[in-house]
Write a protein that holds these residues in place. Structure first.
Motif, PDB file in Angstrom:
ATOM      1  N   PRO B 340       0.804  -1.225   0.000  1.00 11.24           N
ATOM      2  CA  PRO B 340       0.000   0.000   0.000  1.00 11.24           C
ATOM      3  C   PRO B 340       0.836   1.274   0.000  1.00 11.24           C
ATOM      4  O   PRO B 340       0.305   2.352  -0.225  1.00 11.24           O
ATOM      5  CB  PRO B 340      -0.801  -0.107   1.301  1.00 11.24           C
ATOM      6  N   SER B 341       2.126   1.162   0.255  1.00 12.59           N
ATOM      7  CA  SER B 341       2.978   2.359   0.256  1.00 12.59           C
ATOM      8  C   SER B 341       3.234   2.871  -1.155  1.00 12.59           C
ATOM      9  O   SER B 341       3.670   4.015  -1.339  1.00 12.59           O
ATOM     10  CB  SER B 341       4.327   2.022   0.891  1.00 12.59           C
ATOM     11  N   LEU B 342       2.997   2.038  -2.160  1.00 15.12           N
ATOM     12  CA  LEU B 342       3.494   2.364  -3.505  1.00 15.12           C
ATOM     13  C   LEU B 342       2.827   3.578  -4.166  1.00 15.12           C
ATOM     14  O   LEU B 342       3.529   4.417  -4.722  1.00 15.12           O
ATOM     15  CB  LEU B 342       3.372   1.133  -4.421  1.00 15.12           C
ATOM     16  N   PRO B 343       1.476   3.700  -4.148  1.00 11.83           N
ATOM     17  CA  PRO B 343       0.875   4.810  -4.891  1.00 11.83           C
ATOM     18  C   PRO B 343       1.379   6.183  -4.456  1.00 11.83           C
ATOM     19  O   PRO B 343       1.549   7.072  -5.295  1.00 11.83           O
ATOM     20  CB  PRO B 343      -0.624   4.638  -4.601  1.00 11.83           C
ATOM     21  N   ALA B 344       1.639   6.345  -3.151  1.00 10.76           N
ATOM     22  CA  ALA B 344       2.109   7.656  -2.684  1.00 10.76           C
ATOM     23  C   ALA B 344       3.480   7.967  -3.269  1.00 10.76           C
ATOM     24  O   ALA B 344       3.762   9.110  -3.658  1.00 10.76           O
ATOM     25  CB  ALA B 344       2.164   7.679  -1.166  1.00 10.76           C
ATOM     26  N   TYR B 349       6.668  10.996  -8.298  1.00  3.00           N
ATOM     27  CA  TYR B 349       7.440  11.003  -9.554  1.00  3.00           C
ATOM     28  C   TYR B 349       6.515  11.024 -10.767  1.00  3.00           C
ATOM     29  O   TYR B 349       6.936  10.708 -11.868  1.00  3.00           O
ATOM     30  CB  TYR B 349       8.374   9.793  -9.587  1.00  3.00           C
ATOM     31  N   LYS B 350       5.247  11.343 -10.522  1.00  4.95           N
ATOM     32  CA  LYS B 350       4.243  11.390 -11.592  1.00  4.95           C
ATOM     33  C   LYS B 350       4.125  10.060 -12.344  1.00  4.95           C
ATOM     34  O   LYS B 350       3.829  10.015 -13.536  1.00  4.95           O
ATOM     35  CB  LYS B 350       4.522  12.530 -12.576  1.00  4.95           C
ATOM     36  N   THR B 351       4.430   8.989 -11.654  1.00  6.92           N
ATOM     37  CA  THR B 351       4.228   7.653 -12.230  1.00  6.92           C
ATOM     38  C   THR B 351       2.759   7.287 -12.070  1.00  6.92           C
ATOM     39  O   THR B 351       2.197   7.473 -10.989  1.00  6.92           O
ATOM     40  CB  THR B 351       5.087   6.625 -11.479  1.00  6.92           C
ATOM     41  N   ARG B 352       2.130   6.794 -13.126  1.00  8.14           N
ATOM     42  CA  ARG B 352       0.732   6.383 -12.976  1.00  8.14           C
ATOM     43  C   ARG B 352       0.689   4.982 -12.367  1.00  8.14           C
ATOM     44  O   ARG B 352       1.291   4.056 -12.903  1.00  8.14           O
ATOM     45  CB  ARG B 352       0.017   6.397 -14.330  1.00  8.14           C
ATOM     46  N   PHE B 353      -0.010   4.892 -11.277  1.00  4.57           N
ATOM     47  CA  PHE B 353      -0.112   3.604 -10.580  1.00  4.57           C
ATOM     48  C   PHE B 353      -1.472   3.015 -10.918  1.00  4.57           C
ATOM     49  O   PHE B 353      -2.511   3.603 -10.603  1.00  4.57           O
ATOM     50  CB  PHE B 353       0.037   3.807  -9.072  1.00  4.57           C
ATOM     51  N   ILE B 354      -1.470   1.875 -11.592  1.00  4.12           N
ATOM     52  CA  ILE B 354      -2.718   1.337 -12.141  1.00  4.12           C
ATOM     53  C   ILE B 354      -3.046  -0.009 -11.513  1.00  4.12           C
ATOM     54  O   ILE B 354      -2.276  -0.968 -11.629  1.00  4.12           O
ATOM     55  CB  ILE B 354      -2.595   1.185 -13.679  1.00  4.12           C
ATOM     56  N   THR B 355      -4.187  -0.070 -10.829  1.00  2.58           N
ATOM     57  CA  THR B 355      -4.654  -1.354 -10.304  1.00  2.58           C
ATOM     58  C   THR B 355      -5.645  -1.948 -11.303  1.00  2.58           C
ATOM     59  O   THR B 355      -6.264  -1.225 -12.085  1.00  2.58           O
ATOM     60  CB  THR B 355      -5.358  -1.180  -8.946  1.00  2.58           C
ATOM     61  N   HIS B 362      -6.673   0.921  -4.433  1.00  9.77           N
ATOM     62  CA  HIS B 362      -6.053   1.904  -3.558  1.00  9.77           C
ATOM     63  C   HIS B 362      -6.662   3.251  -3.910  1.00  9.77           C
ATOM     64  O   HIS B 362      -6.808   3.554  -5.098  1.00  9.77           O
ATOM     65  CB  HIS B 362      -4.538   1.911  -3.801  1.00  9.77           C
ATOM     66  N   PRO B 363      -7.015   4.037  -2.896  1.00  4.48           N
ATOM     67  CA  PRO B 363      -7.690   5.311  -3.218  1.00  4.48           C
ATOM     68  C   PRO B 363      -6.857   6.235  -4.100  1.00  4.48           C
ATOM     69  O   PRO B 363      -7.410   7.073  -4.806  1.00  4.48           O
ATOM     70  CB  PRO B 363      -7.953   5.938  -1.844  1.00  4.48           C
ATOM     71  N   GLU B 364      -5.546   6.083  -4.072  1.00  2.92           N
ATOM     72  CA  GLU B 364      -4.684   6.977  -4.855  1.00  2.92           C
ATOM     73  C   GLU B 364      -4.391   6.431  -6.251  1.00  2.92           C
ATOM     74  O   GLU B 364      -3.697   7.078  -7.027  1.00  2.92           O
ATOM     75  CB  GLU B 364      -3.340   7.168  -4.132  1.00  2.92           C
ATOM     76  N   ALA B 365      -4.874   5.221  -6.548  1.00  3.47           N
ATOM     77  CA  ALA B 365      -4.490   4.586  -7.814  1.00  3.47           C
ATOM     78  C   ALA B 365      -5.543   4.810  -8.894  1.00  3.47           C
ATOM     79  O   ALA B 365      -6.708   5.070  -8.603  1.00  3.47           O
ATOM     80  CB  ALA B 365      -4.290   3.092  -7.592  1.00  3.47           C
ATOM     81  N   ILE B 366      -5.090   4.687 -10.145  1.00  3.62           N
ATOM     82  CA  ILE B 366      -6.030   4.652 -11.265  1.00  3.62           C
ATOM     83  C   ILE B 366      -6.500   3.203 -11.377  1.00  3.62           C
ATOM     84  O   ILE B 366      -5.672   2.293 -11.338  1.00  3.62           O
ATOM     85  CB  ILE B 366      -5.311   5.047 -12.570  1.00  3.62           C
ATOM     86  N   HIS B 367      -7.806   2.981 -11.500  1.00  2.00           N
ATOM     87  CA  HIS B 367      -8.265   1.593 -11.614  1.00  2.00           C
ATOM     88  C   HIS B 367      -8.746   1.309 -13.032  1.00  2.00           C
ATOM     89  O   HIS B 367      -9.619   1.992 -13.543  1.00  2.00           O
ATOM     90  CB  HIS B 367      -9.375   1.309 -10.613  1.00  2.00           C
ATOM     91  N   VAL B 368      -8.130   0.331 -13.659  1.00  2.00           N
ATOM     92  CA  VAL B 368      -8.593  -0.134 -14.961  1.00  2.00           C
ATOM     93  C   VAL B 368      -9.133  -1.545 -14.736  1.00  2.00           C
ATOM     94  O   VAL B 368      -8.386  -2.450 -14.384  1.00  2.00           O
ATOM     95  CB  VAL B 368      -7.441  -0.162 -15.997  1.00  2.00           C
ATOM     96  N   ASP B 369     -10.429  -1.695 -14.911  1.00  2.00           N
ATOM     97  CA  ASP B 369     -11.057  -2.981 -14.598  1.00  2.00           C
ATOM     98  C   ASP B 369     -10.712  -3.980 -15.695  1.00  2.00           C
ATOM     99  O   ASP B 369     -11.301  -3.958 -16.770  1.00  2.00           O
ATOM    100  CB  ASP B 369     -12.573  -2.754 -14.489  1.00  2.00           C
ATOM    101  N   PHE B 370      -9.749  -4.842 -15.407  1.00  2.00           N
ATOM    102  CA  PHE B 370      -9.255  -5.752 -16.444  1.00  2.00           C
ATOM    103  C   PHE B 370     -10.068  -7.037 -16.483  1.00  2.00           C
ATOM    104  O   PHE B 370     -10.211  -7.718 -15.481  1.00  2.00           O
ATOM    105  CB  PHE B 370      -7.787  -6.086 -16.185  1.00  2.00           C
ATOM    106  N   ARG B 371     -10.618  -7.352 -17.652  1.00  4.40           N
ATOM    107  CA  ARG B 371     -11.334  -8.618 -17.815  1.00  4.40           C
ATOM    108  C   ARG B 371     -10.852  -9.297 -19.091  1.00  4.40           C
ATOM    109  O   ARG B 371     -10.629  -8.624 -20.099  1.00  4.40           O
ATOM    110  CB  ARG B 371     -12.843  -8.363 -17.891  1.00  4.40           C
TER     111      ARG B 371
END
Lengths: 194, 643
Positions: B340-344, B349-355, B362-371
Motif C-alpha cells: 500500500p505504500s506504492l501509490p504515494a 514522480y508522476k508515475t501512474r499507478f494502475i490497479t 487503492h484510493p490513490e491509484a487509477i483503476h482499470v477494470d481488467f477482464r
C-alpha cells in the motif's frame, strides 16, 4: 538526570515493555532463545490496570529510596555511574523489607521466591549507549527515557495553560465580560496579534 | 555500457544509490518503517497472540509467570496452531484464487469468449487431458480445453468427498499412498478453506494435533488446487518456459523510452500489456519516446522472463526503489505483494499507478477494470496511460536516475525444458546423468531456494551467502519466486557462477552436461524454475527423480528453503513441502515458538512420521550447516557415498 517516565494515557497495556524487559535480562538476549531458558528471565516491571487507565509500574530509583534505607543487611546500593538503585543478589537474605517499604510495589520476589529483585535501570544497556529496554520498546511512547528536568518544565507549561483557562472561565462566570482578568487576557491577545 | 555485477554477499549497489536518492527526495521506504516498528511484538512473533473472538485480545506470557491460557481457556499450543492454520489458509487461498482465474480463462478461450488469448501449448493440454481422463482422440482442441477447465471447476465444487482430480492425475503413486495413509488427500479447496476458518473461529477445534493435520492438508490444497493447477494451465495458455538468456537489475529501465513496470502475480494481464507495448510503438514514437519498454517486478517478472524473455527488473522489496528511479511511467499491478505504500511514492514522480483487480485497489491509484473478455482494449488503455504519463513527465522535467547495474541470467528451466536439454546428453533416459551424479556424490543434493526477500534479513545478504555456501559444498540449487531476483542480481544464474562458486565435483558435472548439451559452457549452478506458483515444477522434478530411484520424495537428499520469506503463501507452500516429507528451512522464524507442542512436532515427531521437518536458522552459516547435515543423513540412509 534521565529517568524512564510514563504517561498512563498512552499505555495500551500491550505488555511489550514486560516482554522486552524479560528478554533483555535473559542470558541469550534473544526472545526465541530466552523462552527456553531455565530459570525463565522475569520482567522487572509490570503493567497495572484499572478500568479507567493502564499504568506501567517500575522502580523510580528514588533519591531517598525507602528500600535502600530499610535494607537491614545493606544489600541495596546506589550505582554511582547510573544513579540506579540496585539489589545485590548475593547479599540479599530474602527478608523482603524492601517489598514492604516500596511505595510503588516495584520490588518483587525472584523466581525461586528466595530473593528480592527489581528493575536495575538497564545499567548494562545504558553503558552501551542504548535506552532502557522498556522505554525503547514501547510502541506508543507511554514509557520514555527523558530528562526529569525537561519533564518538569513541560508540566509547568501545561499547568500554566490549564490554570489560565480555568481562571478565565471562572472570571467570566463571576463578573461577566468586564472582569479585570478578562481584560488582561484580551490585551495580551491583542498584543500578540501586533 | 552496462556494469556487470560480480559482487555477492552484499546488497545490490543500485539499492544503496536509490536509498540515498529516496532520502534526498524525502521518500519514506520500507527500511525506514521497519526501523520505527522495532522491536516487533514478541507475542505476535511467538504466535501466542489471539484476536479471534472478543473475549480477548489474549496474549500468553512466554515466561510462565502471567497468563497461561487465553480467556476462553485455549492453551498456547491451540492458539499457535489456529493462527498458523489461518496463515496457511491465507496462502492457499491466494494460490487457489490465482489458479481458478486461469481455469475460467481456459474455458473462456475454449468457448471463444476471450478472443485476445489462445492455446499455445497443445501438447501439454493433451497430455494433461490424458492424465485427467478427458478423451482426446479426434476431438477439437477447444473441446478438450473446455473439458480440462471443467475438471478444474469440478475440483472447486466437489461435495462428494472424493479426491481432487488434480491430485489423482498429478501425484505420484507412492506419494499418493503415503498421503492417503496420513489422511491428507483433499477433495475440494473451497471446502478445506471454509472448514479451516470455521474450526479456528471461537469455540471449535482445541486439539493441536488435529489442527496441525489441517495445516498439512492446507499445504495439499496449496500445491494441487493452487500451484500445480496454475502452472499447468499457465503453460497451456502462455507456453511452456524454454531456456533463454536475459538481462536483469535496474539497468533494464531505459531513459528515453516509455517504461512500464508490471508487478504482481497472474500472467493474464501482464502478457497482454507486453503484447500491446510492442504494437503501440508508433504512438510512443509520436510522443517522442524510443519505444515502450515493459519490465517485470516480483513474480510477474518471473512469469514474463521465463516465457517471453522480458527484462527481469527486481524483487518485491525493491518495488519502492524502482519507483524512486523516477524512470517509470506506469506501474501496473494485479494481485499479491502490492504494498500500500506504492501509490504515494508513484505520485511523487508522476508515475501512474494502475490497479486492475477488483479486490486490489487503492484510493490513490487509477483503476482499470481488467477482464479477459476485453483484454485487448484494456491493455491498450493501460499502455496509453503510460505514453501519456511519459509526455507529462517530460514536460514536468522529472529527471530519472537509473543505477548503472545489470546482470544476466539463464532462465526458462521448466521440467520439460530441463528434460529436453538433458536428452541431448542421453536421449533414452534424460534424467540419468543427474541421477548418476547424485548417486556418485558429484551432486551432494539439491535445495529449492524460494520465496521473498525480506528487508529484515537483506542487510545480512542471507540468500546470497546461503547460495555460496551450498554451491561450495556441491549442492545444486533450483529457485523460484522473488529470491530468484536476488540470486540473478548476484550473478548466480550464469555459467560463470559455476566456475566461481561451485565445488569441484559439482563444477565437473555441470561442465560436462553443459558441453554435452551444446551450450558451450557449464550449466549454471542455480536453475531458475519460475515464479512462486512454479514451486509445483520443483515438486514435479523431485517426483520424477524419486520415481527413477524407486524411493519416496522424503528419502531424497533434498531440502527446501525460504531464506527470507514474507508472505502467508510461503507458509502454505512450506506446509506442502512438510506434507511431502521434505526438510523446510525458514527464516525469519515461523510464529510457532510459543507452542512447545508445535516445536516438538515440527522438529522431532513429524520427521519420524513422514520425513518432513522444519529447520529454523536466521544466519546463513547455520542454515547451510543444518541443510548439509540433513542431506548427508539422507545420503547415508540410502547408502550413497558422501561427497
Amino acid at each position: 538526570m534521565r529517568r524512564v517516565v510514563y504517561d498512563p494515557l498512552k499505555c495500551t497495556a500491550c505488555k511489550t515493555c514486560e516482554l522486552q524487559c524479560s528478554v533483555s535480562h535473559s542470558r541469550s538476549k534473544d526472545l526465541l532463545a530466552a523462552i527456553f531458558e531455565s530459570p525463565p528471565p522475569l520482567p522487572r516491571m509490570s503493567v497495572a490496570w484499572t478500568p479507567a487507565v493502564n499504568v506501567p509500574v517500575k522502580c523510580a530509583h528514588c533519591e531517598t529510596a525507602p528500600c535502600l534505607l530499610g535494607c537491614p543487611v545493606g544489600a541495596i546500593r546506589r550505582d554511582r555511574g547510573s544513579d540506579a538503585v540496585l539489589i545485590e543478589e548475593e547479599r540479599c537474605i530474602g527478608c523482603f523489607s524492601c517489598v514492604l517499604l516500596c511505595p510503588y510495589g516495584a520490588v518483587r520476589l525472584s523466581f525461586d521466591r528466595k530473593r528480592a529483585y527489581k528493575c536495575d535501570g538497564c545499567t548494562d544497556r545504558i553503558s552501551e549507549g542504548l535506552e532502557p529496554a522498556c522505554a525503547s520498546s514501547c510502541p506508543t511512547g507511554a514509557l520514555a527515557w527523558r530528562e526529569v528536568e525537561e519533564v518538569a518544565r513541560g508540566k509547568t507549561a501545561l499547568t500554566a495553560v490549564r490554570d489560565a483557562a480555568a481562571l478565565a472561565r471562572g472570571g467570566e462566570l463571576a463578573a461577566g465580560e468586564g472582569s479585570p482578568l478578562g481584560t488582561i487576557l484580551k490585551m495580551r491577545e491583542e498584543m500578540a496579534r501586533g | 555500457m552496462d556494469k556487470t555485477i560480480e559482487r555477492t554477499s552484499c546488497a545490490n549497489p543500485g539499492d544503496a544509490e536509490l536509498t540515498r536518492k529516496a532520502a534526498d527526495d524525502s521518500i519514506e521506504l520500507v527500511t525506514d518503517r521497519l526501523r520505527k516498528m522495532m522491536p516487533e511484538c514478541g507475542f505476535g512473533e511467538l504466535g501466542t497472540c489471539c484476536v479471534m473472538c472478543y473475549l480477548g485480545p489474549c496474549r500468553i506470557d512466554p515466561f510462565g509467570q502471567g497468563t497461561r491460557t487465553g480467556v476462553c481457556g485455549a492453551t498456547p499450543d491451540v492458539i499457535v496452531a489456529r493462527n498458523f492454520l489461518r496463515s496457511a489458509t491465507g496462502g492457499a487461498s491466494s494460490h487457489a484464487g490465482h489458479a481458478r482465474e486461469l481455469a475460467i480463462l481456459l474455458l473462456e478461450i475454449a468457448e471463444g469468449k476471450a478472443p485476445g488469448y489462445k492455446i499455445r501449448e497443445e501438447g501439454k493440454l493433451l497430455s494433461l487431458a490424458g492424465k485427467l481422463g478427458v478423451p482426446v482422440d479426434g476431438r477439437p482442441v477447444n473441446a478438450v480445453a473446455a473439458d480440462v477447465a471443467r475438471k478444474a471447476f469440478e475440483d472447486f465444487g466437489r461435495q462428494d468427498g472424493q479426491p481432487m482430480n488434480w491430485i489423482r492425475a498429478r501425484a505420484s503413486r507412492m506419494e499418493y499412498a503415503k498421503w492417503e495413509k496420513l489422511g491428507l488427500i483433499v477433495s475440494n479447496p473451497h471446502n478445506e478453506i471454509e472448514t479451516a476458518m470455521h474450526r479456528t473461529s471461537m469455540g471449535n477445534d482445541a486439539d493441536p494435533l488435529n489442527l496441525w493435520v489441517a495445516i498439512l492438508r492446507m499445504g495439499m490444497v496449496d500445491n494441487f488446487a493452487g500451484l500445480m493447477l496454475a502452472t499447468d494451465l499457465s503453460d497451456i495458455i502462455f507456453g511452456v518456459p524454454t531456456p533463454k538468456v536475459v538481462t536483469a537489475n535496474y539497468s533494464v529501465l531505459k531513459e528515453g523510452e516509455v517504461n512500464i513496470a508490471c508487478h504482481g502475480h497472474n500472467p493474464i494481464l501482464a502478457s497482454k500489456v507486453a503484447e500491446w507495448a510492442d504494437r503501440l510503438e508508433g504512438e510512443a514514437k509520436a510522443a517522442g519516446a524510443g519505444r515502450v519498454n515493459v519490465v517485470g517486478i516480483c513474480c510477474i517478472g518471473n512469469e514474463l522472463v521465463t516465457r517471453y524473455g522480458i527484462p527481469y527488473a527486481g524483487h518485491e522489496a525493491q518495488t519502492e526503489l524502482f519507483l524512486v528511479t523516477g524512470a517509470i511511467d506506469a506501474m501496473v499491478v494485479d494481485m499479491q505483494c502490492i504494498w500500500p505504500s506504492l501509490p504515494a511514492i508513484a505520485k511523487c514522480y508522476k508515475t501512474r499507478f494502475i490497479t486492475t483487480v477488483p479486490f486490489v485497489r487503492h484510493p490513490e491509484a487509477i483503476h482499470v477494470d481488467f477482464r479477459p473478455e476485453a483484454a485487448d482494449e484494456r491493455a491498450q488503455e493501460i499502455v496509453r496511460h503510460a505514453i501519456a504519463a511519459y509526455k507529462e513527465r517530460k514536460a514536468a522535467g522529472i529527471r530519472p536516475r537509473i543505477p548503472d547495474v545489470s546482470s544476466t541470467l539463464l532462465t526458462g528451466i521448466s521440467v520439460e525444458s530441463l528434460v529436453s536439454v538433458l536428452s541431448t546428453v542421453n536421449a533414452k533416459d534424460p534424467l540419468k546423468p543427474v541421477v548418476d551424479a547424485i548417486a556418485a556424490g558429484e551432486i551432494l543434493g539439491a535445495v529449492g531456494m524460494v520465496g521473498c526477500p525480506n528487508p529484515k534479513l537483506r542487510d545480512g545478504a542471507m540468500s546470497e551467502k546461503m547460495a555460496e555456501g551450498l554451491l561450495r559444498n556441491n549442492v545444486l540449487i533450483v529457485t523460484t519466486g522473488c529470491v530468484n531476483h536476488i540470486l540473478a542480481q548476484g550473478g548466480f544464474l550464469t555459467s560463470e557462477a559455476t566456475e566461481k562458486f561451485a565445488g569441484p565435483r559439482l563444477k565437473k558435472v555441470l561442465t560436462a552436461i553443459g558441453h554435452a548439451a551444446g551450450l558451450g559452457a557449464p550449466l549454471p549452478p542455480v536453475l531458475h524454475m519460475g515464479s512462486c506458483v512454479d514451486n509445483s515444477r520443483i515438486y514435479d522434478l523431485l517426483a520424477a527423480l524419486a520415481g527413477k530411484l524407486g524411493v519416496e520424495i522424503s528419502q531424497l537428499p533434498v531440502a527446501g528453503s525460504a531464506p527470507e520469506f514474507i508472505t502467508e503463501k510461503a507458509i502454505s507452500i512450506g506446509s506442502f513441502f512438510l506434507a511431502a516429507g521434505i526438510l523446510v528451512h525458514l527464516a525469519p522464524a515461523p510464529r510457532v515458538f510459543g507452542s512447545p507442542f508445535a516445536v516438538s512436532l515440527l522438529t522431532e515427531k513429524l520427521p519420524g512420521l513422514n520425513g518432513g521437518k522444519v529447520l529454523v536458522a536466521a544466519t546463513p552459516d547455520a542454515a547451510v550447516s543444518g541443510i548439509l547435515a540433513h542431506l548427508r543423513e539422507k545420503r547415508q540412509a540410502l547408502g550413497l557415498p558422501q561427497a
